[in-house]
Design a protein around this motif. Sequence first.
Motif, mmCIF file in Angstrom:
data_model
loop_
_atom_site.group_PDB
_atom_site.id
_atom_site.type_symbol
_atom_site.label_atom_id
_atom_site.label_comp_id
_atom_site.label_asym_id
_atom_site.label_seq_id
_atom_site.Cartn_x
_atom_site.Cartn_y
_atom_site.Cartn_z
ATOM 1 N N ASN A 34 -17.913 -60.654 -23.904
ATOM 2 C CA ASN A 34 -16.476 -60.452 -24.089
ATOM 3 C C ASN A 34 -15.906 -59.579 -22.965
ATOM 4 O O ASN A 34 -14.835 -59.868 -22.429
ATOM 5 N N GLU A 35 -16.614 -58.495 -22.621
ATOM 6 C CA GLU A 35 -16.142 -57.620 -21.547
ATOM 7 C C GLU A 35 -16.132 -58.358 -20.206
ATOM 8 O O GLU A 35 -15.213 -58.174 -19.401
ATOM 9 N N GLN A 36 -17.137 -59.189 -19.965
ATOM 10 C CA GLN A 36 -17.187 -59.967 -18.723
ATOM 11 C C GLN A 36 -16.001 -60.927 -18.649
ATOM 12 O O GLN A 36 -15.382 -61.087 -17.601
ATOM 13 N N GLN A 37 -15.643 -61.526 -19.780
ATOM 14 C CA GLN A 37 -14.483 -62.420 -19.830
ATOM 15 C C GLN A 37 -13.197 -61.649 -19.570
ATOM 16 O O GLN A 37 -12.338 -62.094 -18.814
ATOM 17 N N LEU A 40 -10.997 -51.145 -19.514
ATOM 18 C CA LEU A 40 -12.286 -51.798 -19.696
ATOM 19 C C LEU A 40 -13.443 -50.891 -19.282
ATOM 20 O O LEU A 40 -14.505 -50.901 -19.887
ATOM 21 N N PHE A 41 -13.218 -50.065 -18.261
ATOM 22 C CA PHE A 41 -14.280 -49.218 -17.731
ATOM 23 C C PHE A 41 -14.192 -47.753 -18.158
ATOM 24 O O PHE A 41 -15.136 -46.993 -17.939
ATOM 25 N N GLN A 42 -13.106 -47.338 -18.756
ATOM 26 C CA GLN A 42 -12.906 -45.905 -19.001
ATOM 27 C C GLN A 42 -13.947 -45.288 -19.926
ATOM 28 O O GLN A 42 -14.264 -44.107 -19.796
ATOM 29 N N LEU A 43 -14.513 -46.015 -20.844
ATOM 30 C CA LEU A 43 -15.491 -45.448 -21.762
ATOM 31 C C LEU A 43 -16.933 -45.695 -21.324
ATOM 32 O O LEU A 43 -17.864 -45.294 -22.023
ATOM 33 N N GLU A 53 -1.819 -54.999 -15.595
ATOM 34 C CA GLU A 53 -3.151 -55.607 -15.474
ATOM 35 C C GLU A 53 -4.169 -54.605 -14.942
ATOM 36 O O GLU A 53 -5.317 -54.574 -15.390
ATOM 37 N N VAL A 54 -3.769 -53.772 -13.982
ATOM 38 C CA VAL A 54 -4.672 -52.733 -13.458
ATOM 39 C C VAL A 54 -5.010 -51.753 -14.582
ATOM 40 O O VAL A 54 -6.165 -51.317 -14.703
ATOM 41 N N SER A 64 -12.987 -60.776 -15.872
ATOM 42 C CA SER A 64 -12.592 -61.962 -15.105
ATOM 43 C C SER A 64 -11.085 -62.221 -15.232
ATOM 44 O O SER A 64 -10.403 -62.499 -14.239
ATOM 45 N N GLU A 65 -10.564 -62.114 -16.435
ATOM 46 C CA GLU A 65 -9.136 -62.366 -16.655
ATOM 47 C C GLU A 65 -8.265 -61.316 -15.981
ATOM 48 O O GLU A 65 -7.257 -61.657 -15.343
ATOM 49 N N HIS A 66 -8.633 -60.038 -16.116
ATOM 50 C CA HIS A 66 -7.834 -58.978 -15.473
ATOM 51 C C HIS A 66 -7.865 -59.121 -13.951
ATOM 52 O O HIS A 66 -6.820 -59.024 -13.295
ATOM 53 N N LEU A 67 -9.047 -59.342 -13.396
ATOM 54 C CA LEU A 67 -9.143 -59.464 -11.933
ATOM 55 C C LEU A 67 -8.357 -60.662 -11.422
ATOM 56 O O LEU A 67 -7.674 -60.567 -10.398
ATOM 57 N N SER A 68 -8.435 -61.787 -12.124
ATOM 58 C CA SER A 68 -7.694 -62.956 -11.655
ATOM 59 C C SER A 68 -6.192 -62.753 -11.808
ATOM 60 O O SER A 68 -5.420 -63.134 -10.916
#
Length: 130
Positions: free
Chosen positions: A88-91, A71-74, A64-65, A94-98
């Motif tokens: 879509n990225e915000q979703q 998500l942020f690498q690019l 998950e990390v 949210s899913e990865h953090l949760s």
Amino acid sequence: LLSMQPGAQQPQQIAPTGTAAGLDVRFSTVELEQLRLALQAFAVQQGTQSQQTPRDLVLALMGEVGGLAQLFQLKRDDPASQLRLTTNEQQQLSEHLSDILLYLIRLSDVCRVDLARAALEKLSRDDAAM
């Protein structure tokens, strides 16, 4: 990680983001203990508690990390660019953090670590070291 089945005990309803007593509220009032109990009940219900070893939980957590990092690498280096996320990225964020939070809580439960207490003690030690 956690998809509660119909009829399963649900964690407390999440409070909307807003202001309370003049403070910027960014988190719900759900406590770690509520999430721990919901995860424990889910594992029992699914019959997976014996399969959730520390090693397996750490590997799932790292996956998950990795998804979060991807998500942020690019994104460009400036913080403003990194905060401009598509719907879509915000979703995904949210899913990865949760999922990360839930795996971390389950790992701490399996390893018998009071995560909230450990975090507060760590903050206190870090504050004293400064």
